[in-house]
Design a protein around this motif. Sequence first.
Motif, PDB file in Angstrom:
ATOM      1  N   ASP A  40       0.856  -1.176   0.000  1.00 53.84           N
ATOM      2  CA  ASP A  40       0.000   0.000   0.000  1.00 53.84           C
ATOM      3  C   ASP A  40       0.899   1.236   0.000  1.00 53.84           C
ATOM      4  OD1 ASP A  40      -1.782   2.057   0.407  1.00 53.84           O
ATOM      5  OD2 ASP A  40      -2.935   1.005   1.946  1.00 53.84           O
ATOM      6  N   GLU A  41       1.227   1.710  -1.203  1.00 53.90           N
ATOM      7  CA  GLU A  41       2.157   2.830  -1.327  1.00 53.90           C
ATOM      8  C   GLU A  41       1.651   4.094  -0.651  1.00 53.90           C
ATOM      9  OE1 GLU A  41       3.693   3.462  -5.256  1.00 53.90           O
ATOM     10  OE2 GLU A  41       4.049   1.322  -5.551  1.00 53.90           O
ATOM     11  N   SER A  42       0.337   4.338  -0.694  1.00 48.61           N
ATOM     12  CA  SER A  42      -0.195   5.545  -0.057  1.00 48.61           C
ATOM     13  C   SER A  42      -0.042   5.457   1.460  1.00 48.61           C
ATOM     14  CB  SER A  42      -1.652   5.774  -0.453  1.00 48.61           C
ATOM     15  OG  SER A  42      -2.461   4.712   0.001  1.00 48.61           O
ATOM     16  N   GLU A  43      -0.221   4.277   2.021  1.00 46.11           N
ATOM     17  CA  GLU A  43      -0.043   4.099   3.474  1.00 46.11           C
ATOM     18  C   GLU A  43       1.422   4.257   3.853  1.00 46.11           C
ATOM     19  OE1 GLU A  43      -1.061   3.680   7.390  1.00 46.11           O
ATOM     20  OE2 GLU A  43      -2.370   4.010   5.667  1.00 46.11           O
ATOM     21  N   PHE A  44       2.322   3.753   3.016  1.00 51.68           N
ATOM     22  CA  PHE A  44       3.759   3.904   3.247  1.00 51.68           C
ATOM     23  C   PHE A  44       4.131   5.383   3.250  1.00 51.68           C
ATOM     24  CE2 PHE A  44       8.111   4.253   1.553  1.00 51.68           C
ATOM     25  CZ  PHE A  44       8.801   3.499   2.492  1.00 51.68           C
ATOM     26  N   ALA A  45       3.670   6.122   2.254  1.00 50.42           N
ATOM     27  CA  ALA A  45       3.957   7.564   2.170  1.00 50.42           C
ATOM     28  C   ALA A  45       3.334   8.299   3.352  1.00 50.42           C
ATOM     29  CB  ALA A  45       3.430   8.130   0.859  1.00 50.42           C
ATOM     30  N   ARG A  46       2.109   7.924   3.733  1.00 50.65           N
ATOM     31  CA  ARG A  46       1.432   8.570   4.850  1.00 50.65           C
ATOM     32  C   ARG A  46       2.219   8.360   6.144  1.00 50.65           C
ATOM     33  NH1 ARG A  46      -1.074   7.078   8.541  1.00 50.65           N
ATOM     34  NH2 ARG A  46      -2.881   7.611   9.699  1.00 50.65           N
ATOM     35  N   GLY A  47       2.743   7.158   6.348  1.00 52.63           N
ATOM     36  CA  GLY A  47       3.541   6.865   7.540  1.00 52.63           C
ATOM     37  C   GLY A  47       4.761   7.759   7.643  1.00 52.63           C
ATOM     38  N   ARG A  48       5.386   8.030   6.530  1.00 47.16           N
ATOM     39  CA  ARG A  48       6.566   8.914   6.522  1.00 47.16           C
ATOM     40  C   ARG A  48       6.155  10.358   6.799  1.00 47.16           C
ATOM     41  NH1 ARG A  48      11.361   6.490   4.220  1.00 47.16           N
ATOM     42  NH2 ARG A  48      12.110   8.597   3.968  1.00 47.16           N
ATOM     43  N   LEU A  51       5.589  10.993  10.544  1.00 49.44           N
ATOM     44  CA  LEU A  51       6.838  11.210  11.283  1.00 49.44           C
ATOM     45  C   LEU A  51       7.358  12.625  11.097  1.00 49.44           C
ATOM     46  CD1 LEU A  51       8.839   7.898  10.788  1.00 49.44           C
ATOM     47  CD2 LEU A  51       7.848   8.795  12.896  1.00 49.44           C
ATOM     48  N   GLY A  52       7.099  13.212   9.944  1.00 47.04           N
ATOM     49  CA  GLY A  52       7.538  14.586   9.695  1.00 47.04           C
ATOM     50  C   GLY A  52       6.919  15.583  10.646  1.00 47.04           C
ATOM     51  N   ASP A  53       5.779  15.236  11.229  1.00 45.34           N
ATOM     52  CA  ASP A  53       5.108  16.126  12.181  1.00 45.34           C
ATOM     53  C   ASP A  53       5.634  15.977  13.605  1.00 45.34           C
ATOM     54  OD1 ASP A  53       3.487  17.282  10.264  1.00 45.34           O
ATOM     55  OD2 ASP A  53       1.914  15.769  10.495  1.00 45.34           O
ATOM     56  N   LEU A  54       6.580  15.062  13.834  1.00 46.69           N
ATOM     57  CA  LEU A  54       7.088  14.846  15.185  1.00 46.69           C
ATOM     58  C   LEU A  54       7.883  16.044  15.693  1.00 46.69           C
ATOM     59  CD1 LEU A  54       7.574  13.016  17.623  1.00 46.69           C
ATOM     60  CD2 LEU A  54       9.516  12.036  16.387  1.00 46.69           C
ATOM     61  N   ILE A  55       8.819  16.532  14.901  1.00 44.36           N
ATOM     62  CA  ILE A  55       9.629  17.695  15.287  1.00 44.36           C
ATOM     63  C   ILE A  55       8.926  18.934  14.755  1.00 44.36           C
ATOM     64  CG2 ILE A  55      11.908  18.776  15.139  1.00 44.36           C
ATOM     65  CD1 ILE A  55      11.927  16.070  16.612  1.00 44.36           C
ATOM     66  N   VAL A  56       8.584  19.872  15.643  1.00 43.34           N
ATOM     67  CA  VAL A  56       7.809  21.041  15.250  1.00 43.34           C
ATOM     68  C   VAL A  56       8.544  22.327  15.633  1.00 43.34           C
ATOM     69  CG1 VAL A  56       5.581  19.854  15.422  1.00 43.34           C
ATOM     70  CG2 VAL A  56       6.501  21.019  17.427  1.00 43.34           C
ATOM     71  N   HIS A  57       8.102  23.447  15.071  1.00 44.25           N
ATOM     72  CA  HIS A  57       8.667  24.749  15.428  1.00 44.25           C
ATOM     73  C   HIS A  57       8.510  24.970  16.919  1.00 44.25           C
ATOM     74  CE1 HIS A  57       9.705  26.325  11.500  1.00 44.25           C
ATOM     75  NE2 HIS A  57       8.582  25.773  11.030  1.00 44.25           N
ATOM     76  N   GLY A  58       9.524  25.551  17.508  1.00 43.47           N
ATOM     77  CA  GLY A  58       9.518  25.791  18.947  1.00 43.47           C
ATOM     78  C   GLY A  58      10.336  24.764  19.705  1.00 43.47           C
ATOM     79  N   MET A  59      10.614  23.616  19.074  1.00 46.41           N
ATOM     80  CA  MET A  59      11.461  22.607  19.720  1.00 46.41           C
ATOM     81  C   MET A  59      12.929  22.955  19.503  1.00 46.41           C
ATOM     82  SD  MET A  59       9.546  19.001  18.807  1.00 46.41           S
ATOM     83  CE  MET A  59      10.780  18.036  19.695  1.00 46.41           C
ATOM     84  N   ILE A  60      13.766  22.509  20.410  1.00 39.97           N
ATOM     85  CA  ILE A  60      15.214  22.711  20.273  1.00 39.97           C
ATOM     86  C   ILE A  60      15.765  21.747  19.222  1.00 39.97           C
ATOM     87  CG2 ILE A  60      17.427  22.567  21.465  1.00 39.97           C
ATOM     88  CD1 ILE A  60      15.863  23.229  24.064  1.00 39.97           C
ATOM     89  N   ALA A  61      15.284  20.493  19.230  1.00 40.31           N
ATOM     90  CA  ALA A  61      15.757  19.474  18.288  1.00 40.31           C
ATOM     91  C   ALA A  61      15.360  19.835  16.867  1.00 40.31           C
ATOM     92  CB  ALA A  61      15.170  18.115  18.646  1.00 40.31           C
ATOM     93  N   SER A  62      16.192  19.458  15.935  1.00 36.89           N
ATOM     94  CA  SER A  62      15.878  19.687  14.525  1.00 36.89           C
ATOM     95  C   SER A  62      16.510  18.585  13.695  1.00 36.89           C
ATOM     96  CB  SER A  62      16.390  21.064  14.066  1.00 36.89           C
ATOM     97  OG  SER A  62      17.800  21.081  14.102  1.00 36.89           O
ATOM     98  N   GLY A  63      16.300  18.661  12.404  1.00 36.85           N
ATOM     99  CA  GLY A  63      16.906  17.692  11.493  1.00 36.85           C
ATOM    100  C   GLY A  63      16.214  16.358  11.543  1.00 36.85           C
TER     101      GLY A  63
END
Length: 194
Positions: A40-48, A51-63
């Motif tokens: 399920d390529e759409s589910e694979f892309a959605r999963g990635r 994860l992109g939403d894990l690190i958000v503006h205001g956090m010290i961590a990046s990258g």
Amino acid sequence: MADDTNDLIDNIYEKNKPVHNEHTPQIVRKSQKAKYQIFDESEFARGREVLGDLIVHGMIASGGTDIDWLIEHKGGFIILEFKGFHNDKINIAKGQMIAYEKLHEKLNQSAKCYLYIIGCDDIDFSNPDATVWVFEMNQWKANAIPKNTSDIYGDESNRQNKFIVYREYMEEISVEKLRDIIDSHWKEFERIMQ
């Protein structure tokens, strides 16, 4: 008579060779069916994306980065990182390369680890004759691959937070050869870990 003479001259100088039609399809070999498939390529892309939403503006961590392919067999490791070429060069984030250097070092202390950086253009990996360019981490550590942080061919003199590796410093191999390398390491792990 003139036509007969021209035919004779053309035949002597092989000018009447059959012309290859540009529209004649080229025969492209195909590999066997892939061992692993994304169902399920759409589910694979959605999963990635999630994860992109894990690190958000205001956090010290990046990258953040991932490992493209990690193979473990009997305690031995093969790690593959794929990078796309742009103007005959690939970019590797410094943090990612430092992490790979440390990972390679640690895994080789207790087992065996091969870590390949693979540069590719728009490629069909189902074609065993398709071409990729590779280097292994030991080449990087031995400085066989220049560790450029600025484009040696460009005007920009400012250093960037990435390594730039040029195609000319990598080994050109076929997809089939890459598969053979991976299988040879698998067989090596079989012998070492018995």
